[in-house]
Design a protein around this motif. Sequence first.
Motif, mmCIF file in Angstrom:
data_model
loop_
_atom_site.group_PDB
_atom_site.id
_atom_site.type_symbol
_atom_site.label_atom_id
_atom_site.label_comp_id
_atom_site.label_asym_id
_atom_site.label_seq_id
_atom_site.Cartn_x
_atom_site.Cartn_y
_atom_site.Cartn_z
ATOM 1 N N GLY A 176 0.889 -1.093 -0.130
ATOM 2 C CA GLY A 176 -0.058 -0.124 -0.067
ATOM 3 C C GLY A 176 0.767 1.176 0.155
ATOM 4 O O GLY A 176 2.004 1.272 -0.106
ATOM 5 N N GLN A 203 -8.216 -4.384 0.057
ATOM 6 C CA GLN A 203 -8.082 -2.886 0.200
ATOM 7 C C GLN A 203 -8.431 -2.473 1.827
ATOM 8 O O GLN A 203 -9.502 -2.421 2.079
ATOM 9 N N GLU A 235 -7.678 -0.174 3.395
ATOM 10 C CA GLU A 235 -7.704 1.269 3.955
ATOM 11 C C GLU A 235 -8.796 1.741 5.113
ATOM 12 O O GLU A 235 -8.640 2.480 5.895
ATOM 13 N N GLY A 251 -4.102 -2.221 -0.516
ATOM 14 C CA GLY A 251 -4.315 -0.761 -0.664
ATOM 15 C C GLY A 251 -3.803 -0.278 -2.065
ATOM 16 O O GLY A 251 -4.164 -0.763 -3.288
#
Length: 258
Positions: free
Chosen positions: A64, A130, A132, A108
Amino acid sequence: MGYKCIQVDTRDHVGLVTLHRPQAMNALNAELLRELVEALAKFDADETIGAMVITGSEKAFAAGADIKEMRPKSFVDTFRDDLFTPEHNAMLRVRKPIIAAVAGYALGGGCELAMMCDFILAADTAKFGQPEINLGVMPGLGGSQRLTRFVGKSKAMEMNLTGRFMDAEEAERSGLVSRVIPADKLIDEAVSVAAKIADKAPLAVMATKEAVNRSYETTLAEGLLFERRMFHALFATADQGEGMDAFIEKRSAKFRGE
Ligand code: CO8
């Protein structure tokens, strides 16, 4: 070439970029992103290169955006500097195909970087996510948009809202990756696929990349027209004559990019 966060190599007319921040799971900091887009632009301009591969390490493609670098930023910083937009746009300007060869974590911004490539080859160790949402934010480079188009709303919504990871087998089943490859063969296979592409007529390759990408941007009727016009246009190239002559004469084509 004096890069700090990536390694760059060429093999069989393929430009290979290896993300290299082992101390941080290849987290994407500003320096790495600057080097990456510079290396890709150089390969794109290099007539001896026909396709590119981006890869990471066995453990991580990229975990990420760099959380430690992002932590002190305010809204004013991110909005004023248009965080990640120049790098995103620079990636999309690359006209030659880019393959993401993903082993380990692609999380991410790492998952988003892989999705910005033209297709993804995954090692059997790959994990996409993902996460986040666990940091009190959300995806910023396509996790809510590209992932939804690739795997559908239900799976994308679940991944974005819970941060759960998807393994390589699920990623292939869902259409996120084109193929799963044993981890120890990933780079060789990705370079070999890219070399096959590099061996084809360069103008047809660029036109094909544009046409497939267009399908995400427009209606079916407009996309079909764009495709047909590009198909017509390729009859203005010498490589069309060479490709068809080679077929008829039962020999390999020698494309010149003209
Ligand atoms: N940023 C900074 N450092 C990181 C990151 C990261 N994203 N990921 C890992 N590291 C560092 C760790 O802090 C650790 O450093 P240190 O040894 O100094 O403590 C080192 O890498 C090794 O990591 P771990 O000890 O955590 O290794 P584990 O094997 O236990 O876990 C994981 C590996 C699962 C990958 C774990 O590190 C993790 O969850 N990382 C964070 C994943 C994440 O939340 N990613 C999303 C980041 S936000 C984002 O990407 C926003 C996208 C917006 C656009 C981006 C455009 C580029």
